[in-house]
Design a protein around this motif. Structure first.
Motif, PDB file in Angstrom:
ATOM      1  N   ASN A 129      -0.826  28.484  44.521  1.00 28.53           N
ATOM      2  CA  ASN A 129       0.109  27.982  43.519  1.00 28.53           C
ATOM      3  C   ASN A 129       1.125  27.031  44.143  1.00 28.53           C
ATOM      4  O   ASN A 129       1.503  26.006  43.556  1.00 28.53           O
ATOM      5  CB  ASN A 129       0.815  29.159  42.855  1.00 28.53           C
ATOM      6  CG  ASN A 129       1.612  28.744  41.629  1.00 28.53           C
ATOM      7  OD1 ASN A 129       1.266  27.767  40.961  1.00 28.53           O
ATOM      8  ND2 ASN A 129       2.691  29.476  41.320  1.00 28.53           N
ATOM      9  N   LEU A 130       1.546  27.353  45.371  1.00 28.93           N
ATOM     10  CA  LEU A 130       2.530  26.519  46.058  1.00 28.93           C
ATOM     11  C   LEU A 130       1.929  25.172  46.442  1.00 28.93           C
ATOM     12  O   LEU A 130       2.565  24.119  46.287  1.00 28.93           O
ATOM     13  CB  LEU A 130       3.057  27.236  47.302  1.00 28.93           C
ATOM     14  CG  LEU A 130       4.099  28.359  47.115  1.00 28.93           C
ATOM     15  CD1 LEU A 130       3.590  29.487  46.226  1.00 28.93           C
ATOM     16  CD2 LEU A 130       4.532  28.904  48.461  1.00 28.93           C
ATOM     17  N   ARG A 131       0.706  25.194  46.911  1.00 24.75           N
ATOM     18  CA  ARG A 131       0.066  23.944  47.324  1.00 24.75           C
ATOM     19  C   ARG A 131      -0.238  23.058  46.108  1.00 24.75           C
ATOM     20  O   ARG A 131      -0.109  21.833  46.195  1.00 24.75           O
ATOM     21  CB  ARG A 131      -1.224  24.240  48.088  1.00 24.75           C
ATOM     22  CG  ARG A 131      -1.843  23.018  48.760  1.00 24.75           C
ATOM     23  CD  ARG A 131      -3.042  23.407  49.599  1.00 24.75           C
ATOM     24  NE  ARG A 131      -2.655  24.302  50.682  1.00 24.75           N
ATOM     25  CZ  ARG A 131      -2.124  23.904  51.826  1.00 24.75           C
ATOM     26  NH1 ARG A 131      -1.898  22.611  52.034  1.00 24.75           N
ATOM     27  NH2 ARG A 131      -1.811  24.786  52.758  1.00 24.75           N
ATOM     28  N   ASN A 132      -0.600  23.681  44.977  1.00 31.82           N
ATOM     29  CA  ASN A 132      -0.834  22.893  43.765  1.00 31.82           C
ATOM     30  C   ASN A 132       0.455  22.208  43.307  1.00 31.82           C
ATOM     31  O   ASN A 132       0.436  21.059  42.822  1.00 31.82           O
ATOM     32  CB  ASN A 132      -1.373  23.791  42.652  1.00 31.82           C
ATOM     33  CG  ASN A 132      -2.792  24.253  42.947  1.00 31.82           C
ATOM     34  OD1 ASN A 132      -3.520  23.616  43.698  1.00 31.82           O
ATOM     35  ND2 ASN A 132      -3.189  25.358  42.331  1.00 31.82           N
ATOM     36  N   HIS A 133       1.595  22.901  43.438  1.00 34.55           N
ATOM     37  CA  HIS A 133       2.881  22.304  43.061  1.00 34.55           C
ATOM     38  C   HIS A 133       3.188  21.088  43.937  1.00 34.55           C
ATOM     39  O   HIS A 133       3.623  20.031  43.416  1.00 34.55           O
ATOM     40  CB  HIS A 133       3.990  23.356  43.194  1.00 34.55           C
ATOM     41  CG  HIS A 133       5.369  22.799  42.982  1.00 34.55           C
ATOM     42  ND1 HIS A 133       5.895  22.523  41.729  1.00 34.55           N
ATOM     43  CD2 HIS A 133       6.334  22.450  43.890  1.00 34.55           C
ATOM     44  CE1 HIS A 133       7.110  22.034  41.854  1.00 34.55           C
ATOM     45  NE2 HIS A 133       7.401  21.980  43.168  1.00 34.55           N
ATOM     46  N   LEU A 134       2.971  21.240  45.230  1.00 35.76           N
ATOM     47  CA  LEU A 134       3.231  20.100  46.126  1.00 35.76           C
ATOM     48  C   LEU A 134       2.286  18.949  45.844  1.00 35.76           C
ATOM     49  O   LEU A 134       2.690  17.774  45.875  1.00 35.76           O
ATOM     50  CB  LEU A 134       3.090  20.549  47.585  1.00 35.76           C
ATOM     51  CG  LEU A 134       4.162  21.510  48.117  1.00 35.76           C
ATOM     52  CD1 LEU A 134       3.807  21.941  49.535  1.00 35.76           C
ATOM     53  CD2 LEU A 134       5.540  20.864  48.090  1.00 35.76           C
ATOM     54  N   THR A 135       1.046  19.257  45.553  1.00 33.77           N
ATOM     55  CA  THR A 135       0.077  18.201  45.272  1.00 33.77           C
ATOM     56  C   THR A 135       0.433  17.447  44.002  1.00 33.77           C
ATOM     57  O   THR A 135       0.288  16.219  43.931  1.00 33.77           O
ATOM     58  CB  THR A 135      -1.336  18.816  45.145  1.00 33.77           C
ATOM     59  OG1 THR A 135      -1.650  19.527  46.323  1.00 33.77           O
ATOM     60  CG2 THR A 135      -2.368  17.732  44.901  1.00 33.77           C
ATOM     61  N   ARG A 136       0.954  18.160  42.977  1.00 33.91           N
ATOM     62  CA  ARG A 136       1.256  17.532  41.698  1.00 33.91           C
ATOM     63  C   ARG A 136       2.577  16.778  41.727  1.00 33.91           C
ATOM     64  O   ARG A 136       2.668  15.646  41.202  1.00 33.91           O
ATOM     65  CB  ARG A 136       1.290  18.590  40.599  1.00 33.91           C
ATOM     66  CG  ARG A 136       1.617  18.032  39.216  1.00 33.91           C
ATOM     67  CD  ARG A 136       1.567  19.130  38.167  1.00 33.91           C
ATOM     68  NE  ARG A 136       0.232  19.701  38.053  1.00 33.91           N
ATOM     69  CZ  ARG A 136      -0.097  20.674  37.202  1.00 33.91           C
ATOM     70  NH1 ARG A 136       0.838  21.196  36.414  1.00 33.91           N
ATOM     71  NH2 ARG A 136      -1.320  21.145  37.144  1.00 33.91           N
ATOM     72  N   TYR A 137       3.630  17.342  42.328  1.00 36.04           N
ATOM     73  CA  TYR A 137       4.977  16.770  42.227  1.00 36.04           C
ATOM     74  C   TYR A 137       5.489  16.146  43.537  1.00 36.04           C
ATOM     75  O   TYR A 137       6.413  15.328  43.482  1.00 36.04           O
ATOM     76  CB  TYR A 137       5.971  17.830  41.765  1.00 36.04           C
ATOM     77  CG  TYR A 137       5.640  18.406  40.416  1.00 36.04           C
ATOM     78  CD1 TYR A 137       5.880  17.677  39.253  1.00 36.04           C
ATOM     79  CD2 TYR A 137       5.086  19.679  40.308  1.00 36.04           C
ATOM     80  CE1 TYR A 137       5.574  18.214  38.000  1.00 36.04           C
ATOM     81  CE2 TYR A 137       4.770  20.208  39.073  1.00 36.04           C
ATOM     82  CZ  TYR A 137       5.007  19.476  37.906  1.00 36.04           C
ATOM     83  OH  TYR A 137       4.692  20.004  36.689  1.00 36.04           O
TER      84      TYR A 137
END
Length: 625
Positions: free
Chosen positions: A54-62
């Protein structure tokens, strides 16, 4: 949103995303809430489910730029590559092969066991095979090298088992740690008529260096290597303890001819006239070494006289051949030396230094010629690929022709081989290069050696268990086959049979036919001739294997000293005797053992090809007949 955050960086949290996230502390307490995390870049709260997806998806998106900066593409690829690399199990075939190659490297290149701990060596193997785990020094010492030793020893034992006769050389030496050792080497002629030499063992000599102790080591080696009853002779130097040791074993002792030549040369160099001449040459050579003015004058005269631009040499007391090198170089540069010594600037520097007279130069030439013959003889006796015992008798007589009967060299060479005259002459007779026995003084001696060869052949026949027939031959045997012709002729016809020959007849026939063959050139290998003519002379070929396998010197054992000096160095003086034995054994025997499987297979194929060609050649001969 909670205003206070605690950044957790425990050792278990190693992912790169934790550089941008932290856990929240519960309101009003210092306790950390691990169910939520906050992004340090945008302060947004995210649910944490014990993984970083979940943390890596947040960094990838924003925050794609921050994620790209934290983890470059190369590092991503590196981590992916590492994830697919698994260590080789030590029991795998690949790992065992690499470990064996490291052991061969240590033994053949005389590297210390600690080489497996060197950074450069580790880096090299890591690049060549990243999956390979380098074994420890203890493993190489106690497992890898001993295992290789056992494997090669089995190979050597098998080769010795097939040998008809095995000669030994034996010599003692002292390591840098002042530990005494005795090295024993073996020599035999294989079925393919190749001279095979092996280092058998290197054992510490505990106690005094008496003949009895050395004899015990010889006896133990003969029993350990399974060559009891196969040893025709032992070759050592002429030390008293070695003579006594071989005498206690009831084996034939052959003195090292190279050692005899060394003693004879040193004795000759110590005569007053030679010592005085060498002293004068040595003084001139030393003067040109320490005087830059004289050295410049020498170079100038070398150019004027068109002589090689060589410096003068000075001899070393521990090497007799250095006296020969000094004399040869002085005689080569003698015109330039004389001219340089006559130069005024040189005479001012050394007034008492005089060049040699014509008589001195003549004497120097005679000494150099005699020493040159001894040096060439030493080089011949130091060869290991061709038989050398057969060379002693003709070489000894050739050297004595150039020496005065009263000279020290003549006395040394003649006295030390009085008891081996018959054996040396028979060995020379079995060498196709010297079979004409031209070195013998008269026809009576040649006939005596022919009789000796016949005696050896008769002994070979008796050992083979063949019956000794009556000289008169057996009575004719009647035909047994029943046919019309047999019925017609009846008892008037008998089947002719070949008349059997006696032992003496067989031996004499071979010796006579062998003597009629043209001698070989001195540059050829006599073993190649015996390989081609073994079938024509079955009795003499057996004797050739018995005598030609004996070395004429103990140089093979003495060569171990230099190798041992590279193994037992000052930094490795604490090596145990069993490790010294294993390293010397493997260093000398690996080229015929494990380290050269490919070459050995090629050799087997080559032997099969030669045998096939020989069979085809013999078939063509029979067809032509």
């Amino acid at each position: 949103m909670a205003s206070s955050c605690r950044k957790l960086t425990p050792s278990t949290f190693k992912s790169d995303v934790w550089a941008h996230f932290a856990f929240l502390s519960k309101s009003g307490t210092q306790e950390v809430d691990k169910s939520k995390v906050v992004c340090k870049l945008c302060q947004r709260e995210l649910k944490y489910c014990s993984n970083t997806t979940n943390l890596r998806n947040h960094l990838t998106r924003y925050h794609a730029d921050a994620l790209q900066k934290a983890q470059p593409v190369d590092s991503k690829q590196t981590q992916i590559d590492k994830s697919f690399i698994s260590k080789l199990p030590s029991s795998s075939a690949r790992a065992q092969k690499i470990t064996k190659s490291v052991a061969v490297f240590i033994c053949k290149d005389l590297r210390p066991y600690s080489v497996v701990e060197n950074k450069g060596f580790k880096n090299m193997l890591k690049i060549l095979e990243p999956r390979y785990a380098i074994p420890t020094r203890k493993y190489m010492t106690e497992v890898a090298v001993p295992s290789l030793y056992t494997e090669v020893k089995t190979d050597v034992l098998e080769s010795l088992k097939s040998a008809e006769r095995v000669a030994l050389t034996c010599d003692g030496w002292t390591s840098r740690a002042t530990d005494p050792y005795v090295t024993i080497t073996s020599h035999f002629i294989s079925d393919e008529w190749e001279l095979v030499s092996n280092v058998l063992q290197t054992r510490p000599l505990h106690g005094s260096h008496t003949g009895s102790n050395i004899a015990n080591l010889l006896t133990e080696a003969i029993n350990e290597w399974g060559i009891t009853g196969k040893v025709p002779a032992v070759v050592t130097d002429n030390a008293a303890n070695m003579l006594a040791a071989v005498g206690l074993t009831d084996l034939l002792h052959v003195g090292c001819f190279a050692h005899v030549l060394n003693l004879a040369s040193q004795a000759a160099l110590k005569t007053p006239a030679v010592t005085r001449l060498l002293g004068r040459v040595r003084r001139i050579s030393a003067f040109f070494h320490r005087s830059t003015l004289a050295c410049h004058a020498l170079k100038k005269n070398q150019k004027l006289l068109d002589l090689p631009q060589h410096k003068l040499l000075t001899d070393v007391s521990t090497r007799w051949n250095s006296a020969l090198d000094m004399l040869e170089r002085f005689l080569e540069q003698q015109p330039a030396v004389s001219a340089a010594l006559l130069a005024p600037e040189v005479r001012k520097q050394e007034k008492d230094l005089c060049s040699l007279t014509e008589a001195d130069i003549t004497a120097a030439e005679d000494i150099a010629q005699a020493l040159k013959s001894l040096k060439k003889a030493t080089l011949v006796m130091s060869q290991e690929s061709t038989p050398s015992l057969s060379v002693i008798a003709p070489l000894k007589e050739r050297l004595l022709e150039d020496m005065q009967p009263s000279s020290s060299i003549n006395i040394y060479i003649t006295f030390l081989y009085l008891g081996l005259k018959d054996e040396l002459s028979i060995a020379a007779a079995l060498d196709p290069r010297f079979k004409a026995l031209l070195f013998l003084s008269d026809d009576d001696e040649r006939e005596e050696q022919q009789s000796g060869l016949m005696d050896e052949d008769r002994e070979a026949i008796e050992q083979q268990g063949e019956p000794v027939d009556d000289p008169s031959g057996p009575s004719p045997k009647k035909a047994r086959d029943s046919c019309a012709l047999a019925d017609l002729f009846g008892s008037a016809y008998t089947t002719p049979v070949a008349v059997s020959r006696t032992t003496d007849t067989k031996a004499l026939d071979e010796v006579v036919r062998y003597k009629e063959v043209q001698p070989l050139p001195l540059s050829t290998n006599p073993l190649n001739w015996w390989r081609e003519h073994e079938g024509e002379y079955p009795l003499l070929s057996c004797q050739a294997k018995r005598y030609l396998c004996i070395p004429g010197s103990s140089v093979p054992a003495e060569r171990i000293f230099s190798t041992a000096g590279d193994i037992v160095t000052a930094q490795r003086s604490a090596l145990k005797p069993e490790h010294v034995d294993q390293l010397l054994f493997l260093n000398k025997n690996l080229h015929r053992g494990i380290g050269n499987e490919g070459s050995r297979q090629e050799g087997v194929k080559e032997n099969h090809r030669k045998k096939s060609d020989d069979t085809m050649y013999k078939h063509r001969l029979r067809k032509a007949d």
